[in-house]
Every structure is written in C-alpha cells, then in structure tokens.
Design a protein around this motif. Structure first.
Motif, short mmCIF file in Angstrom:
data_model
loop_
_atom_site.label_atom_id
_atom_site.label_comp_id
_atom_site.label_asym_id
_atom_site.label_seq_id
_atom_site.Cartn_x
_atom_site.Cartn_y
_atom_site.Cartn_z
N ASN A 1 0.84 -1.20 0.00
CA ASN A 1 0.00 0.00 0.00
C ASN A 1 0.87 1.25 0.00
O ASN A 1 2.01 1.24 0.46
CB ASN A 1 -0.95 0.00 1.20
CG ASN A 1 -0.22 -0.05 2.53
OD1 ASN A 1 0.61 -0.92 2.74
ND2 ASN A 1 -0.55 0.86 3.43
N ARG B 1 -4.05 -9.33 -5.12
CA ARG B 1 -2.92 -9.48 -6.05
C ARG B 1 -2.23 -10.82 -5.86
O ARG B 1 -1.70 -11.41 -6.81
CB ARG B 1 -1.92 -8.35 -5.82
CG ARG B 1 -2.48 -6.95 -5.97
CD ARG B 1 -2.57 -6.55 -7.42
NE ARG B 1 -2.88 -5.14 -7.57
CZ ARG B 1 -2.70 -4.45 -8.68
NH1 ARG B 1 -2.20 -5.05 -9.75
NH2 ARG B 1 -3.01 -3.17 -8.74
N LYS C 1 -10.75 3.69 -3.60
CA LYS C 1 -10.65 2.59 -2.64
C LYS C 1 -10.34 3.08 -1.22
O LYS C 1 -10.42 2.30 -0.28
CB LYS C 1 -9.54 1.62 -3.08
CG LYS C 1 -9.81 0.91 -4.40
CD LYS C 1 -8.64 0.01 -4.75
CE LYS C 1 -8.86 -0.71 -6.06
NZ LYS C 1 -7.70 -1.56 -6.43
N HIS D 1 -6.85 -4.38 -0.49
CA HIS D 1 -6.97 -5.03 -1.80
C HIS D 1 -5.69 -5.74 -2.24
O HIS D 1 -5.70 -6.43 -3.26
CB HIS D 1 -7.38 -4.01 -2.86
CG HIS D 1 -8.72 -3.39 -2.60
ND1 HIS D 1 -9.89 -3.90 -3.10
CD2 HIS D 1 -9.07 -2.31 -1.86
CE1 HIS D 1 -10.91 -3.15 -2.70
NE2 HIS D 1 -10.44 -2.17 -1.94
N THR D 2 -4.58 -5.56 -1.50
CA THR D 2 -3.32 -6.17 -1.94
C THR D 2 -3.38 -7.70 -1.91
O THR D 2 -2.70 -8.36 -2.71
CB THR D 2 -2.14 -5.69 -1.09
OG1 THR D 2 -2.51 -5.79 0.31
CG2 THR D 2 -1.77 -4.25 -1.41
N ASP E 1 -1.32 -0.78 -4.23
CA ASP E 1 -2.76 -0.97 -4.11
C ASP E 1 -3.14 -0.67 -2.67
O ASP E 1 -2.29 -0.64 -1.78
CB ASP E 1 -3.17 -2.40 -4.49
CG ASP E 1 -4.59 -2.46 -5.06
OD1 ASP E 1 -5.38 -1.54 -4.77
OD2 ASP E 1 -4.89 -3.41 -5.80
#
Length: 309
Positions: free
Chosen positions: A100, A136, A199, A132-133, A128
């Motif tokens: 992040n 990935r 986000k 939300h990481t 990100d």
C-alpha cells in the motif's frame, strides 16, 4: 506437461496489464501473445483471461500465473547458485510484491533497500490499497504483499507486522476557515476532505469510529502519498496521514489534529507464497525487522503467530 512459453505469455499479460505491453516485454507481436494464450486455453480446457482493460485472470488463470512466478523465482535462485545454467539477459531474479502507498512512503523502503543490497535481487512493487493487496496474491500477480487481511491466501503464509497509526490533520488556516466553532457534524459535512482514490476508506472509517458520522463532505482525490500530505499542508482539505509522515509537520505547527488523540490504527500483515525460496525468506526477515522498528507492535496474543493457507 506444461508449456512454459505459453505460460510466459499468460503471466506477461497479467503482470504488464495488457497484450501490447506483454508483447513488448516478450519481444513478439500482440497477435502472437493472443495466439499463445488461446493455445493454452485450448490445452487447459478453460478460459484463462478476462479480456478487459486491464486484462484480469480467471481463477484457473490466476493459479497458472502464480505457478509461473514461483518457477521464475526458483530458476533465478538456481542460476545464482549454478551460473553456467543462466541464459542470456538479466540474471537477477525479480520479486513482484504488492504494497500500500502509505507503507511504501513511510516504512517499507528501508527494508527493500537492505534486501536488495544483500541479495542483488530486484523488486517489482505494485501499489494498491491495503484492503486489496491480498487480491494481487490470489491473482498470481505477486508473490508477497503488505495487507490488512489477516486471513492467509491459499498457498501463502501470513504474519502480523503491527499497526500503522494515522491521525486526522489539516493546516491551521484550513482549521480556522472551516472549523471556527470547532469540529462539529455540520462543519464536517461542508469541509473538503482528501481521498487517495476511490478505494480509500480511511477518512470514512475515522468519522464512524470517533464521531459516528458518515463521510458526506466534498472530496478531492489526490493519488500520491507526498501529494496527499502536501495537499493538507496547503489547505486543500483534511485527511488521515500516517504518523511517521505527519509527525514533523505536526511538531512544527504546519498541521493540526482535528481531534487531538483520536488516532486510527490499521493492523498490517505480511503474506508470501509458501515455498522454500531463499529470496522470499530474506525479504520477509527485512520486512519484519523494519516493521518492529516502525510500526505499533501487534497485540501480545497474536505476536509471533504465522498462519498458512
């Protein structure tokens, strides 16, 4: 048997975010990349890529991408041990990592620098939101991630890093202009607020936790960690800032807390692929060491625990 030239085309499309960029990376035409992926889909018997902008992998495609990234990493380590096996081109393996923006801007980079200096490995960092990481990792785009999600992604190990503390700040001039009678619900509904991107839910979370209010104010989007801080310093809006970045402007009086002492702590976790790769282990050690220096310690009850998916 797996066809690795076909798998490489799939991984490149997801990693590069498009067929043309993947073609440039592989030194072929976009048509050739598309043909390779179609051939792989026919062999697997399933769709592997949703052809959107950017392309995203299906569940089957994500599993294959994750496999390709792990094979690349292991082959890079093997070439380092046995140089005669290394082919032409750059020999240093690259680790794709999701992080992040606030971690990257406040504490993560010293760990990355020590890791790269010690190993000679490269890092491909994907930015990100911390919520939300982990996606990935699931998609196979990365092999490790700083994430707010404590639940281990399948095939990964997870460990608590500690919490990044945030404070709600604005410039003195902004405070005088928008909160002359104090930080009230009516004033907060009118005072402009900053968000990193769509986000970013930190400001809304802070309002709910400390004032039981929704986020309903005019909003500026500033998708840059330094720009985000600069925007507050210049009076564009109020926002949540990581304490490591806000401490100096607060001490100098260039920023003021909206509600002194009303911080927000965001627990962070480190997740990485569960394979015995020395590079991932080395990066994990550096990340954990820097987190101990820079973040608020995890709760005693969870410190030292490591889960697996």
């Amino acid at each position: 048997m797996l066809d690795y030239p076909l798998l490489a085309a799939l991984a490149a499309v997801i990693r590069e975010g498009g067929f043309e960029r993947a073609a440039a990376r592989l030194g072929v035409t976009p048509s050739a990349v598309s043909q390779r992926i179609r051939a792989l889909e026919e062999r697997v018997g399933a769709a592997l890529v949703v052809r959107s902008q950017p392309p995203v992998p299906t569940e089957a495609g994500a599993r294959l991408c994750a496999h390709v990234e792990r094979v690349r990493l292991l082959e890079g380590e093997l070439a380092a041990d046995l140089p005669a096996l290394a082919g032409p081109g750059p020999g240093a393996p690259a680790l794709p990592v999701a992080v992040n923006a606030d971690s990257l801007g406040s504490w993560f980079l010293p760990a990355a620098a020590r890791f790269s200096e010690a190993t000679g490995a490269l890092l491909h960092l994907l930015l990100d939101d911390e919520d939300h990481t982990a996606a990935r990792l699931r998609s196979g785009e990365v092999l490790a991630a700083v994430t707010a999600d404590p639940a281990a992604v399948p095939g990964c190990r997870t460990r608590p890093l500690g919490a990044l503390r945030y404070v709600a700040c604005a410039s003195p001039a902004f405070m005088a202009r928008h909160f002359p009678q104090g930080v009230t619900a009516a004033a907060l509904a009118r005072a402009p607020v900053l968000q990193f991107d769509r986000k970013d839910g930190l400001q809304a979370r802070w309002l709910r936790r400390h004032l039981d209010l929704p986020l309903a104010a005019p909003t500026h989007q500033v998708p840059s960690t330094q720009g985000f801080l600069d925007a507050s310093l210049l009076g564009l809006g109020w926002a949540l800032h990581p304490v490591p970045l806000a401490a100096a402007p607060l001490a100098a009086g260039r920023l003021v807390e909206l509600l002194p002492g009303a911080a927000l702590e965001v627990p962070l976790h480190w997740q990485h692929a569960r394979l015995g790769a020395r590079l991932l282990e080395a990066l994990t050690r550096e990340v954990a060491a820097e987190a101990r220096r820079s973040l608020i310690a995890p709760d005693a009850g969870i410190a030292g625990l490591a889960g697996e998916g």
